[in-house]
Design an enzyme around this catalytic site. Structure first.
Site, PDB file in Angstrom:
ATOM      1  N   ALA A 108     -88.752  21.159 -43.671  1.00  0.00           N
ATOM      2  CA  ALA A 108     -88.850  22.065 -44.826  1.00  0.00           C
ATOM      3  C   ALA A 108     -87.595  22.052 -45.694  1.00  0.00           C
ATOM      4  O   ALA A 108     -87.647  22.427 -46.865  1.00  0.00           O
ATOM      5  CB  ALA A 108     -89.135  23.483 -44.349  1.00  0.00           C
ATOM      6  N   GLY A 109     -86.452  21.665 -45.129  1.00  0.00           N
ATOM      7  CA  GLY A 109     -85.216  21.643 -45.909  1.00  0.00           C
ATOM      8  C   GLY A 109     -84.267  22.778 -45.603  1.00  0.00           C
ATOM      9  O   GLY A 109     -83.344  23.044 -46.360  1.00  0.00           O
ATOM     10  N   ASP A 117     -79.215  27.872 -40.011  1.00  0.00           N
ATOM     11  CA  ASP A 117     -80.455  27.183 -40.375  1.00  0.00           C
ATOM     12  C   ASP A 117     -81.553  27.391 -39.331  1.00  0.00           C
ATOM     13  O   ASP A 117     -82.515  26.621 -39.276  1.00  0.00           O
ATOM     14  CB  ASP A 117     -80.201  25.688 -40.612  1.00  0.00           C
ATOM     15  CG  ASP A 117     -79.869  24.924 -39.331  1.00  0.00           C
ATOM     16  OD1 ASP A 117     -79.560  25.574 -38.307  1.00  0.00           O
ATOM     17  OD2 ASP A 117     -79.918  23.677 -39.364  1.00  0.00           O
ATOM     18  N   TYR A 166     -91.673  13.895 -27.541  1.00  0.00           N
ATOM     19  CA  TYR A 166     -92.604  13.309 -28.507  1.00  0.00           C
ATOM     20  C   TYR A 166     -93.390  12.148 -27.911  1.00  0.00           C
ATOM     21  O   TYR A 166     -94.466  11.795 -28.413  1.00  0.00           O
ATOM     22  CB  TYR A 166     -91.851  12.848 -29.757  1.00  0.00           C
ATOM     23  CG  TYR A 166     -91.450  13.997 -30.664  1.00  0.00           C
ATOM     24  CD1 TYR A 166     -92.419  14.866 -31.170  1.00  0.00           C
ATOM     25  CD2 TYR A 166     -90.134  14.228 -30.995  1.00  0.00           C
ATOM     26  CE1 TYR A 166     -92.075  15.920 -31.984  1.00  0.00           C
ATOM     27  CE2 TYR A 166     -89.770  15.281 -31.812  1.00  0.00           C
ATOM     28  CZ  TYR A 166     -90.749  16.125 -32.307  1.00  0.00           C
ATOM     29  OH  TYR A 166     -90.409  17.176 -33.113  1.00  0.00           O
TER      30      TYR A 166
END
Length: 379
Positions: free
Chosen positions: A190-191, A261, A222
């Site tokens: 998303a940034g 963040d 993953y």
């Protein structure tokens, strides 16, 4: 790590409403080129090198994501918007409604057809050096190895100026004075880290970034989610709790506030998606103990992007272990965040849809986000 270019621009005018010319140029630069961090006083100086009305001059310090060639192009566009028509014959000097020059660009040197930086005559001009020295920057000329103040002291030009007016920097209206801790959250790609970096640099905030790249279980997860989900989520939880507890407890006298963040609650959101029911029940018991002792953000900003844009961003940044993330997984993450946000006080949450925004390439989008945050803080 994301960085911004540090640029000093010199602004001059000797036609029309000189104060207004400078104010309009600063506004346009702030909106389209880079965040205006500092503004020197406006000085009046006699015309340099020719007979004309005196000039009003100032210097500004900006942060910009744009490269030097793009900055000079946008500077010329700004001059045109304000009514300057550059003559075809470049010989000699002339009166002008606005003149904007790049004085310095980081510590870099440019010698191209369109751009010469640092400005080749800056060391000979009081009207450049005095305003630039007033910015009080930790900058050194890359070839002369002197600061703006040292260059001013050595300058042979004795046409000293007088202060006409002091202007506030545009960034001062986006105050974070009433907050101690801001969390920027969002889905994968998303940034959030980029925005956290920009705000921390522009507003002198202490920055907390999630160290996801150091997690040894992430690439394994993953490849084999069922096997590595629980150790992955437990290691993330331990790392996030430890980092937030340590960094939020250490007050920095030289920083205005703290911005991160991520926030620890994301651990529960992802765990609920990846873990089996019995694993999740055990995980939540540990999480609840940690969560109650973790300081809560004064403002929680969630950057929403639609799944298509998220997948594009993930592809662009090229992390091999993220290449197989399906859109359905991202949808579940978004849903988890929205469910969590509903439990928070509305005055503590700001959701920003950035699906059609690019706050890296477009300064206007970044300023729009700052204005939305400011409106929320003032509400």
């Amino acid at each position: 790590m994301f960085t911004q270019n540090q640029i000093v621009l010199s602004i001059g005018t000797n036609q029309g409403d000189r104060i207004s010319n400078i104010e309009k140029s600063i506004e346009l630069i702030h909106k389209h080129i880079g965040t205006v961090i500092k503004v020197s006083p406006i000085y009046e100086f006699p015309a340099w090198g020719f007979e004309s009305d005196p000039f009003y001059n100032c210097a500004i310090y900006i942060h910009s994501t744009l490269n030097a060639e793009t900055v000079i192009q946008k500077v010329l566009e700004t001059e045109q918007i304000l009514g300057r028509i550059r003559p075809q014959n470049k010989e000699g000097y002339s009166a002008r409604i606005i003149d904007i020059d790049i004085i310095s660009f980081n510590q870099e040197v440019y010698n191209t057809e369109k751009l010469t930086v640092p400005h080749p005559l800056m060391q000979d001009r009081q009207f450049v050096l005095q305003p630039a020295a007033d910015l009080n920057l930790d900058w050194e000329h890359p070839t002369l190895k002197l600061s703006f103040k040292a260059l001013l002291a050595n300058c042979k030009d004795k046409n000293s100026g007088q202060i006409i007016k002091r202007l506030a920097s545009p960034i001062q209206k986006y105050g974070f004075t009433n907050v101690n801790f801001v969390a920027i959250e969002g889905n994968i790609g998303a940034g959030k880290t980029t925005l956290t970096n920009r705000i921390s640099i522009d507003f002198n905030a202490k920055r907390i970034l999630e160290g996801f790249a150091d997690n040894p279980f992430l690439p394994k997860f993953y490849k084999d989610a069922s096997r590595y989900a629980f150790p992955l989520e437990m290691s993330f939880l331990a790392d996030r709790y430890s980092q937030l507890s340590d960094d939020l407890s250490q007050f920095d006298l030289f920083k205005e506030f703290i911005i991160a963040d991520y926030y620890i609650f994301k651990s529960l959101i992802f765990a609920q998606i990846t873990l089996e029911e019995d694993e999740f029940n055990l995980y939540q018991q540990v999480f609840d103990i940690m969560y109650k002792d973790t300081p809560k953000p004064d403002l929680y900003v969630y950057l929403y992007q639609n799944t298509e844009r998220l997948l594009e961003n993930i592809h662009k940044r090229g992390r091999s272990y993220e290449s197989e993330i399906p859109g359905t997984y991202l949808d579940k993450v978004n849903q988890g965040y929205f469910s969590y946000i509903k439990t928070l006080p509305t005055d503590k949450v700001l959701i920003i849809d950035i699906s059609d925004m690019d706050f890296v390439a477009n300064q206007e989008d970044y300023i729009a986000i700052l204005e939305m945050i400011q409106q929320k803080l003032r509400a």
